[in-house]
Design an enzyme around this catalytic site. Structure first.
Site, PDB file in Angstrom:
ATOM      1  N   ASP A  62      24.437 -15.295  59.621  1.00 38.82           N
ATOM      2  CA  ASP A  62      23.345 -15.151  60.514  1.00 38.82           C
ATOM      3  C   ASP A  62      23.379 -16.094  61.701  1.00 38.82           C
ATOM      4  O   ASP A  62      23.929 -17.172  61.674  1.00 38.82           O
ATOM      5  CB  ASP A  62      22.208 -15.739  59.327  1.00 38.82           C
ATOM      6  N   SER A 141      14.838  -9.068  77.815  1.00 35.84           N
ATOM      7  CA  SER A 141      14.284  -8.276  77.550  1.00 35.84           C
ATOM      8  C   SER A 141      13.087  -8.160  78.894  1.00 35.84           C
ATOM      9  O   SER A 141      12.815  -9.208  79.371  1.00 35.84           O
ATOM     10  CB  SER A 141      13.468  -8.039  76.394  1.00 35.84           C
ATOM     11  N   TYR A 155       8.405 -12.661  70.938  1.00 38.17           N
ATOM     12  CA  TYR A 155       9.405 -11.831  71.527  1.00 38.17           C
ATOM     13  C   TYR A 155       9.591 -12.160  72.897  1.00 38.17           C
ATOM     14  O   TYR A 155      10.798 -12.488  73.565  1.00 38.17           O
ATOM     15  CB  TYR A 155       9.232 -10.445  71.021  1.00 38.17           C
ATOM     16  N   ILE A 188      15.043   1.369  75.219  1.00 36.43           N
ATOM     17  CA  ILE A 188      16.318   1.829  75.193  1.00 36.43           C
ATOM     18  C   ILE A 188      16.128   2.679  73.900  1.00 36.43           C
ATOM     19  O   ILE A 188      15.710   2.200  72.626  1.00 36.43           O
ATOM     20  CB  ILE A 188      17.288   0.814  75.055  1.00 36.43           C
TER      21      ILE A 188
HETATM   22  P1  NAP Z   1      19.080  -3.389  66.900  1.00 31.79           P
HETATM   23  O1  NAP Z   1      19.426  -1.960  66.783  1.00 31.79           O
HETATM   24  O2  NAP Z   1      17.804  -3.783  65.975  1.00 31.79           O
HETATM   25  O3  NAP Z   1      19.903  -4.479  66.489  1.00 31.79           O
HETATM   26  C1  NAP Z   1      20.037  -5.813  66.367  1.00 31.79           C
HETATM   27  C2  NAP Z   1      21.255  -6.342  66.196  1.00 31.79           C
HETATM   28  O4  NAP Z   1      21.072  -7.804  65.932  1.00 31.79           O
HETATM   29  C3  NAP Z   1      21.912  -5.884  64.703  1.00 31.79           C
HETATM   30  O5  NAP Z   1      23.380  -5.770  65.077  1.00 31.79           O
HETATM   31  C4  NAP Z   1      21.664  -6.886  63.857  1.00 31.79           C
HETATM   32  O6  NAP Z   1      22.734  -7.058  62.909  1.00 31.79           O
HETATM   33  C5  NAP Z   1      21.823  -8.070  64.800  1.00 31.79           C
HETATM   34  N1  NAP Z   1      20.961  -9.335  64.096  1.00 31.79           N
HETATM   35  C6  NAP Z   1      19.604  -9.153  64.066  1.00 31.79           C
HETATM   36  N2  NAP Z   1      19.166 -10.458  63.509  1.00 31.79           N
HETATM   37  C7  NAP Z   1      20.357 -11.249  63.190  1.00 31.79           C
HETATM   38  C8  NAP Z   1      20.841 -12.470  62.571  1.00 31.79           C
HETATM   39  N3  NAP Z   1      19.918 -13.135  62.079  1.00 31.79           N
HETATM   40  N4  NAP Z   1      21.928 -12.951  62.666  1.00 31.79           N
HETATM   41  C9  NAP Z   1      22.991 -11.864  62.987  1.00 31.79           C
HETATM   42  N5  NAP Z   1      22.806 -10.679  63.723  1.00 31.79           N
HETATM   43  C10 NAP Z   1      21.490 -10.438  63.672  1.00 31.79           C
HETATM   44  O7  NAP Z   1      18.439  -3.949  68.176  1.00 31.79           O
HETATM   45  P2  NAP Z   1      18.824  -3.271  69.757  1.00 31.79           P
HETATM   46  O8  NAP Z   1      17.840  -2.493  69.880  1.00 31.79           O
HETATM   47  O9  NAP Z   1      20.166  -2.864  69.508  1.00 31.79           O
HETATM   48  O10 NAP Z   1      18.732  -4.746  70.572  1.00 31.79           O
HETATM   49  C11 NAP Z   1      19.566  -5.202  70.676  1.00 31.79           C
HETATM   50  C12 NAP Z   1      19.369  -6.489  71.799  1.00 31.79           C
HETATM   51  O11 NAP Z   1      18.871  -6.151  72.742  1.00 31.79           O
HETATM   52  C13 NAP Z   1      18.276  -7.459  71.151  1.00 31.79           C
HETATM   53  O12 NAP Z   1      18.493  -8.873  71.712  1.00 31.79           O
HETATM   54  C14 NAP Z   1      16.972  -6.855  71.569  1.00 31.79           C
HETATM   55  O13 NAP Z   1      16.106  -7.868  71.828  1.00 31.79           O
HETATM   56  C15 NAP Z   1      17.562  -6.412  73.050  1.00 31.79           C
HETATM   57  N6  NAP Z   1      16.359  -5.290  73.749  1.00 31.79           N
HETATM   58  C16 NAP Z   1      16.465  -4.177  73.081  1.00 31.79           C
HETATM   59  C17 NAP Z   1      15.696  -3.126  73.735  1.00 31.79           C
HETATM   60  C18 NAP Z   1      15.596  -1.867  73.100  1.00 31.79           C
HETATM   61  O14 NAP Z   1      14.610  -1.093  73.568  1.00 31.79           O
HETATM   62  N7  NAP Z   1      16.195  -1.571  71.898  1.00 31.79           N
HETATM   63  C19 NAP Z   1      15.020  -3.600  74.840  1.00 31.79           C
HETATM   64  C20 NAP Z   1      15.052  -4.691  75.496  1.00 31.79           C
HETATM   65  C21 NAP Z   1      15.882  -5.698  74.692  1.00 31.79           C
HETATM   66  P3  NAP Z   1      22.531  -6.932  61.445  1.00 31.79           P
HETATM   67  O15 NAP Z   1      21.718  -5.714  61.135  1.00 31.79           O
HETATM   68  O16 NAP Z   1      24.096  -6.437  60.880  1.00 31.79           O
HETATM   69  O17 NAP Z   1      21.954  -8.346  60.765  1.00 31.79           O
END
Ligand code: NAP
Length: 248
Positions: A62, A141, A155, A188
């Site tokens: 974590d 973000s 957030y 995304i």
């Molecule tokens: P996602 O599919 O939910 O993946 C999140 C990742 O973070 C997973 O690999 C998860 O790993 C890890 N994670 C979450 N909590 C954790 C913790 N406490 N310790 C270690 N690992 C943790 O999210 P995503 O959409 O790919 O987003 C990735 C990043 O981009 C984030 O920072 C998000 O805020 C940012 N972002 C995303 C979007 C979008 O539209 N998707 C837009 C703007 C910014 P586990 O599941 O293995 O714990």
């Protein structure tokens, strides 16, 4: 091969954007240490990276526990003797109004998105300073920059904190040849959108000037640019990857 002989740590690499980042850095020659909490998914990513002919070690844990950052960095030093790149990607989102949001939820988002980022940065910096080189890329973000109704205030506040930390560290670390930049993705196409109705999908897509959602690869390509020598006169910058939804 933009990252030949480079060693990179990627947090939140088990799925979504982080998984694409891990594969893209590996495809460009980097050796990896990947982190997340889901060991099965991390194993799949590591296997895929290995099949590309690159080394990939896992440390699950974590990011809200400072010990996780310490252990990940120890593993990188044990296996590779150095760390060149840190991608602080792990993040969570919550959806509620300010009045409905409990303080525990606020704290959790801050812990993962902002504090986790700080713990990993503090853990890698002494190694980067010693070798007089490093590239840190922080995942922020669009919601850091503008009010948004589809997310809890925690957030955007946590990601605004990430933006400040990015600029602060960029200034503090410039004399050590350590570059600190960020990426601000807009919508995304990750697992999240499987929860969307077709109607909501159309509504979001039509509100984006480029009329399409971004892909994890679009974000990973921007991270690759910031992690490579191609961005060697850029630090303290936070790049929008959002199809034109927010411009600054
Ligand atoms: P996602 O599919 O939910 O993946 C999140 C990742 O973070 C997973 O690999 C998860 O790993 C890890 N994670 C979450 N909590 C954790 C913790 N406490 N310790 C270690 N690992 C943790 O999210 P995503 O959409 O790919 O987003 C990735 C990043 O981009 C984030 O920072 C998000 O805020 C940012 N972002 C995303 C979007 C979008 O539209 N998707 C837009 C703007 C910014 P586990 O599941 O293995 O714990």
């Amino acid at each position: 091969m933009l990252l030949k002989n480079r060693v990179a740590i990627v947090t939140g690499a088990s799925r979504g954007i982080g998984r694409s980042i891990a594969l893209t850095l590996a495809n460009n020659g980097a050796s990896l240490i990947i982190n997340g909490t889901n060991l099965d998914l991390l194993d799949e990513v590591a296997e895929e990276v290995s099949s590309l002919g690159h080394q990939c070690f896992i440390h699950s844990g974590d990011v809200t526990d400072p010990e996780t950052a310490t252990k990940v960095v120890e593993k990188a030093i044990d296996q590779f003797g150095k760390i060149d790149i840190l991608v602080n990607n792990a993040g969570i989102n919550k959806r509620s109004s300010t009045l409905d949001m409990d303080l525990e939820s606020w704290q959790q988002v801050m812990d993962v998105n902002l504090n986790g980022n700080l713990y990993f940065s503090k853990a890698v910096l002494p190694h980067m300073m010693k070798q007089n080189y490093g590239k840190i890329v922080n995942m922020s973000s669009t919601k850091a920059k503008s009010g948004h109704q589809n997310a809890a205030p925690s957030y955007g506040a946590s990601k605004a904190g990430v933006n400040y930390l990015t600029r602060h560290l960029a200034l503090e670390m410039a004399s050590y040849n350590i570059y600190v930049n960020g990426v601000c993705p807009g919508p995304i196409e990750t697992d999240m959108i499987t929860q969307w109705s077709e109607e909501y999908y159309q509504k979001v897509t039509s509100s984006i000037p480029l009329k399409k959602l971004g892909t994890p690869q679009n974000v990973a390509d921007t991270v690759l640019f910031l992690a490579s020598d191609m961005s060697d006169f850029i630090t303290g910058e936070i790049i929008n990857v959002n199809g034109g939804t927010y411009m600054d």
